[in-house]
Write a protein that holds these residues in place. Structure first.
Motif: not given
Lengths: 359, 294
Positions: A200-214
């Motif tokens: 949250x503090x560093x990102x311009x953009x977050x990609x959230x992954x779970x079990x190899x899927x975005x």
């Protein structure tokens, strides 16, 4: 021709019969700080290693600076990587560690000297140049590892959980420092972490992954305020979002969430009329529970003081509800409260139903 | 008894077996050899007594051309065989460190020569170098029996033969020590180096070799000390011949004592072997200590 700093297209990867990455595609613009966030084992580190060329994907393409690098070895990709373990060369001094990537690229002595000095000053490690890694503290090693990556100004920086070996205080200050560095250097960064605060503090953009899927790609704000699904909603935010299982009912055209004896009128969600009588999940952010006044009543079961705020564990008609608030509360007493509509999220199946005014 | 005293007593008890072992099997023989070397003792002629002769045996040793030849042979053997053992050991270690199908079998089979008793492997190499039915002759000359050579009867080839036999047998041991060193190098250093732009050779010379130095030194130490004490190989393959070309100190000392009965003189030779190994090992230990633990 594509001129994004980094583009990942349809990456698939399995280890044996375990699918660790399933059709991963995303872009990172020039100078963008992209954080890949997810629980351990979600494939984020594997993705990073594929970008670096340390791991070979089964399918898909990687472009760096518009050039396809899919099958190039790491050396030819113009990326630099900061490892979780720092991976400093133990037999070399700090200076030699930082000079190593430049030497490998056959820069002349003077140039190397100048660049290493410059970078060392930037990271405030210029007084450590003659030391060996084992003579440094964890935070100092971390800086050297970052220095070794920065020194040759690569097209893309790759960070593999770089702060996870530091203690909490150091982690917080390094986080600030990393952001400061990024603003100064402005180079594209891909940063892997399981720590949502870092993300949250560093990102311009977050990609959230779970079990190899975005699960979702978005700004920290989007991820928090408009979580795409239950996974995103529960993974981001502390304390965790409250989830109530219930049913959506239309009453005089107004959507109503009903869970046991608890009822709440909902703001207008898209196509809510189609959900009439369907089982849904209502997500309530703990800070959306406003204690003090309101139409709802619950009993305070436990209070955790966090200094400026408190976490209040409520019992609401047999259901647990966690609130994060400044409001007054006492254990085993009943309190009145209300909900802030911005913190209410409706889920059907796994997906979140958007609110109408969100557009 | 106070707990502190009990603990001290306990530690003494724990150390005692090892201490006794060293005392009886290392310290005593060394001191006794030295004592023997200061006397004139001829086995089989007890009537001569065992007179104290001071440094006489050592003075004689300095003027003994065969002994000096043995010193030269020993050093040459140590230098050449250790060099090749470390070299091949490194190569073998690099190969069996890589991941490939059947690595387990390769690792195990690499160790076979080392597991074979030296007397057996020496005998095997004697057959291989045999002048009538040896494998080497067959490989070089095939069925042309007239061209067969008596390798072990040639001063140079005989020396080469014992070196080959020793290298064959003990490279695996060096490889084992070096492999342990290789495994201690974290994989992410290589990954960092790859990303930093280092190719295979650069990774080898800038990462592997410097970080392997302690392991290489230890392998070198073990191999040097072992090579200094070479005996069985020479005993089985050449008996020090031809013309003392493969005569090494240990074998010479043995011959003096058990073939010629010169107990005192042979002991002086043994003491010389001890002194040389002692000096060399001190040198290594200091070097390893400096490099490894700083």
């Amino acid at each position: 021709m594509n001129m994004e700093a980094l583009e990942v297209v349809g990456i698939k990867k399995s280890f044996g019969r375990v699918r660790v990455l399933d059709d991963i595609s995303f872009k990172a613009g020039e100078g963008e700080f992209v954080v890949m966030l997810g629980p351990s084992g979600c494939g984020k580190t594997t993705m990073l290693r594929i970008i670096a060329g340390l791991e070979v994907q089964d399918e898909g393409y990687i472009y760096i600076g518009g050039k396809e690098v899919t099958n190039l070895n790491p050396k030819l990709r113009d990326v630099a990587m900061v490892f979780q373990s720092y991976a400093l060369y133990p037999h070399m001094t700090v200076y030699e560690n930082m000079a190593f990537p430049l030497k490998m690229r056959k820069l002349n002595r003077e140039e190397i000297k100048q660049k290493v000095r410059q970078t060392a000053e930037l990271l405030r490690i210029d007084d450590l140049l003659d030391r060996k890694p084992r003579e440094l503290s964890g935070g100092q090693r971390q800086r050297v590892a970052i220095g070794r990556a920065i020194v040759r100004s690569p097209k893309v920086f790759l960070f593999d959980e770089p702060l996870s070996n530091l203690d909490a205080q150091l982690r917080a200050s390094m986080r600030v420092e990393l952001r400061r560095l990024h603003e100064k250097i402005g180079s594209t960064s891909i940063y892997v972490t399981h720590d949502q605060i870092e993300a949250m503090t560093l990102a311009d953009k977050i990609i959230l992954l779970e079990n190899g899927v975005i699960q979702q790609i978005g700004t920290p704000e989007e991820i928090y305020k408009k979580p795409a699904n239950l996974f995103v909603a529960t993974f981001v935010g502390t304390p965790m979002i409250n989830l109530l299982d219930g049913t959506l009912i239309l009453k005089d055209g107004v959507p109503l969430f009903k869970s046991g004896e608890f009822e709440i009128a909902l703001p207008s969600f898209k196509e809510y009329f189609a959900l009439d009588g369907k089982p849904v999940v209502l997500g309530i952010r703990p800070e959306a529970v406003t204690i003090g006044k309101g139409p709802y009543r619950a009993t305070v079961r436990q209070i955790e003081h966090l200094g400026s705020e408190k976490i209040i564990y409520l019992e609401l008609k047999g259901k647990d509800l966690v609130a994060k608030t400044h409001g007054p509360a006492e254990t085993d007493r009943a309190v009145c409260f209300d909900f802030n509509e911005d913190g209410l999220h409706l889920f059907y199946g796994r997906e979140r139903i958007e609110r109408i005014e969100e557009g | 008894m106070t707990p502190a005293r009990r603990e001290r007593l306990f530690s003494v008890v724990l150390i005692l077996p090892a201490f006794l072992f060293v005392l009886i099997f290392a310290f005593f023989p060394i001191v006794h050899s030295f004592w023997l070397s200061l006397h004139r003792i001829v086995l089989g002629l007890p009537g001569l007594g065992e007179p104290f002769v001071g440094a006489e045996n050592y003075i004689e040793l300095l003027n003994d051309r065969v002994a000096l030849r043995a010193v030269k042979n020993t050093f040459l053997f140590v230098f050449v065989s250790t060099f090749f053992e470390i070299l091949f050991g490194l190569l073998i270690a690099l190969v069996i460190h890589e991941r490939f199908k059947g690595r387990g079998i390769v690792r195990a089979s690499v160790l076979v020569p080392w597991a074979v008793p030296t007397v057996v492997s020496s005998q095997m190499w004697r057959f291989i170098f045999n002048d009538k039915y040896g494998l080497i002759n067959f490989l070089f000359f095939g069925g042309d029996v007239n061209a067969y050579r008596a390798w072990l009867a040639d001063p140079v080839y005989a020396f080469v033969a014992i070196v080959v036999a020793d290298v064959w047998k003990t490279s695996a041991f060096a490889a084992l020590l070096i492999l342990a060193g290789l495994q201690a190098i974290p994989e992410d250093l290589y990954e960092a180096a790859k990303v930093d732009g280092a190719g295979w050779w650069q990774r080898f010379f800038k990462i592997t070799l410097p970080l392997l130095r302690p392991a290489l030194l230890i392998a070198l130490l073990f191999r040097t000390m072992d090579a200094f004490r070479v005996f069985d190989l020479v005993f089985v393959m050449t008996q020090g011949g031809p013309a003392d070309s493969t005569n090494v100190l240990q074998f010479y000392g043995y011959k003096k004592i058990f073939a010629e009965g010169m107990m005192g003189y042979g002991s002086a030779v043994s003491v010389l072997v001890f002194l040389i190994s002692f000096v060399v090992s001190m040198f290594y230990v200091r070097m390893i200590g400096k490099r490894m633990f700083r």
